[in-house]
Design an enzyme around this catalytic site. Structure first.
Site, mmCIF file in Angstrom:
data_model
loop_
_atom_site.group_PDB
_atom_site.id
_atom_site.type_symbol
_atom_site.label_atom_id
_atom_site.label_comp_id
_atom_site.label_asym_id
_atom_site.label_seq_id
_atom_site.Cartn_x
_atom_site.Cartn_y
_atom_site.Cartn_z
ATOM 1 N N ARG A 223 3.285 87.148 30.200
ATOM 2 C CA ARG A 223 4.623 86.667 29.848
ATOM 3 C C ARG A 223 4.920 85.412 30.671
ATOM 4 O O ARG A 223 4.460 85.266 31.802
ATOM 5 C CB ARG A 223 5.688 87.724 30.137
ATOM 6 C CG ARG A 223 5.725 88.859 29.113
ATOM 7 C CD ARG A 223 6.252 88.395 27.747
ATOM 8 N NE ARG A 223 6.367 89.473 26.787
ATOM 9 C CZ ARG A 223 5.478 89.773 25.829
ATOM 10 N NH1 ARG A 223 4.359 89.080 25.711
ATOM 11 N NH2 ARG A 223 5.695 90.762 24.983
ATOM 12 N N HIS A 271 2.178 81.441 21.797
ATOM 13 C CA HIS A 271 2.275 82.910 21.856
ATOM 14 C C HIS A 271 1.472 83.517 20.690
ATOM 15 O O HIS A 271 2.014 84.231 19.842
ATOM 16 C CB HIS A 271 3.738 83.382 21.811
ATOM 17 C CG HIS A 271 3.907 84.768 22.380
ATOM 18 N ND1 HIS A 271 4.933 85.126 23.215
ATOM 19 C CD2 HIS A 271 3.149 85.893 22.235
ATOM 20 C CE1 HIS A 271 4.817 86.401 23.555
ATOM 21 N NE2 HIS A 271 3.739 86.885 22.975
#
Ligand code: NDP
Ligand code: OXD
Length: 308
Positions: A223, A271
């Site tokens: 993350r 992502h």
């Protein structure tokens, strides 16, 4: 009782996948449910504020991904609602490929060739052997554990780091906060696949990134809040780090004005390291639903105190 589905995209496809596998379960897109109080379970990745408040009889949330930080600490989701995440569901192989892409970049100098091309430079460079590269994987869970094992199988010299003790063939597994600094100091390729928690937030700060040896390469597929992006860009600019491959960012999408876009030593992916595969995910969720309703142990049941 309704099993509702609210994906960010392809909700209809998810609904059809559930219906075809579980014809006896009533499955509807959340937007088609007339009375939200009838929803007992929901499969979702859609977490707009207040989203769960109308679901007053909710028993379980099935996250359509592995990372669950956006489902935690919410006013609209009671703590007695089970939060169940995906384990692998097709993501582990993709994550291993993502890590391997970086490892091959380093061994075979593909990053140097990309930059040489900009200067019309023809400069073959000798490759390194996998065993000569010291790789560290941060996070040895479902995904990180698989990635570490895969890299070890390919002959890399692999260490891994987790909270609790682990045993993975041909991987030197270390655990605990105290061991991290020493590990970083000997890491040439760092791959983070950690969840976002209060403990991992800003874990890779300026001090820790500077512990990596000169010429190290950094990958973050965990993350964005784990890594100080400004500090990383500084270390790339001053030549301490060779390069980086980032899939996750403090703000996503990465704003178009962010200097990271222009850094030649940084590879950016949006992502996209590992996608949830619908068929695998639905199969897994239905199995977990059955276990949950029978009161059995469910893999992926999130421990809210650990935040993952
Ligand atoms: P898991 O929960 O299975 O694994 C998490 C790992 O991180 C565990 O090994 C855990 O240690 C370790 N860990 C957690 N906190 C700490 C800490 N403070 N110190 C050391 N180790 C710690 O998750 P997954 O492997 O399934 O997924 C990991 C993350 O990958 C997700 O949470 C998500 O953020 C990210 N992800 C990114 C994707 C992408 O496309 N970029 C796709 C999918 C996931 P222990 O084993 O001891 O508990
Ligand atoms: C996940 C992700 O956590 O896709 O599953 O990031």
């Amino acid at each position: 009782m309704i099993f509702a589905v609210a994906a960010t995209t392809q909700t209809r496809k998810w609904v059809e996948a559930f219906r075809s596998r579980a014809p006896d379960l009533r499955v509807d897109a959340l937007e088609d449910v007339p009375n939200p109080g009838d929803v007992a379970w929901i499969a979702t990745w859609e977490t707009a504020p207040g989203r769960f408040a109308p679901l007053t009889n909710l028993r379980a949330v099935f996250a359509m991904g592995a990372g669950v930080e956006k489902f935690l600490g919410r006013d609209d989701l009671r703590d007695d609602v089970a939060l169940i995440r995906l384990n692998d569901a097709g993501m582990a192989v993709q994550m291993a490929d993502y890590a391997l892409y970086a490892a091959l970049t380093v061994l075979r100098n593909f990053d140097h060739y990309d930059r040489d091309k900009a200067g019309f430079t023809w400069r073959p460079l000798r490759p390194r052997s996998p065993s000569s590269l010291r790789v560290t994987v941060l996070g040895l869970g479902t995904l990180g554990g698989f990635v570490a094992a895969r890299l070890a199988e390919r002959g890399y010299t692999v260490s891994g780091w987790s909270r609790s003790e682990k045993q993975i063939p041909n991987v030197r597994a270390v655990h605990g906060a105290d061991s991290l600094d020493r590990l970083l100091a000997e890491t040439e390729l760092l791959i983070s696949i950690l969840p976002s928690t209060p403990e991992t937030r800003n874990l890779l700060d300026a001090r820790r990134l500077a512990l990596l040896p000169r010429g190290a390469y950094v990958v973050n597929a965990g993350r964005g809040d784990q890594l100080d992006l400004d500090a990383l860009l500084n270390l790339l600019d001053n030549g301490h780090l060779r390069g980086a491959q980032l899939d996750v960012f403090p703000t996503e999408p990465l704003p178009a004005t962010h200097p990271a876009w222009e850094n030649p030593a940084l590879r950016i992916t949006p992502h996209a390291a590992a996608f949830t595969l619908i068929d695998e995910a639905v199969e897994q969720m239905l199995d977990k639903l059955a276990r949950f309703e029978r009161g059995e142990k469910v893999e992926g049941l999130v421990d809210r105190t650990r935040c993952y």
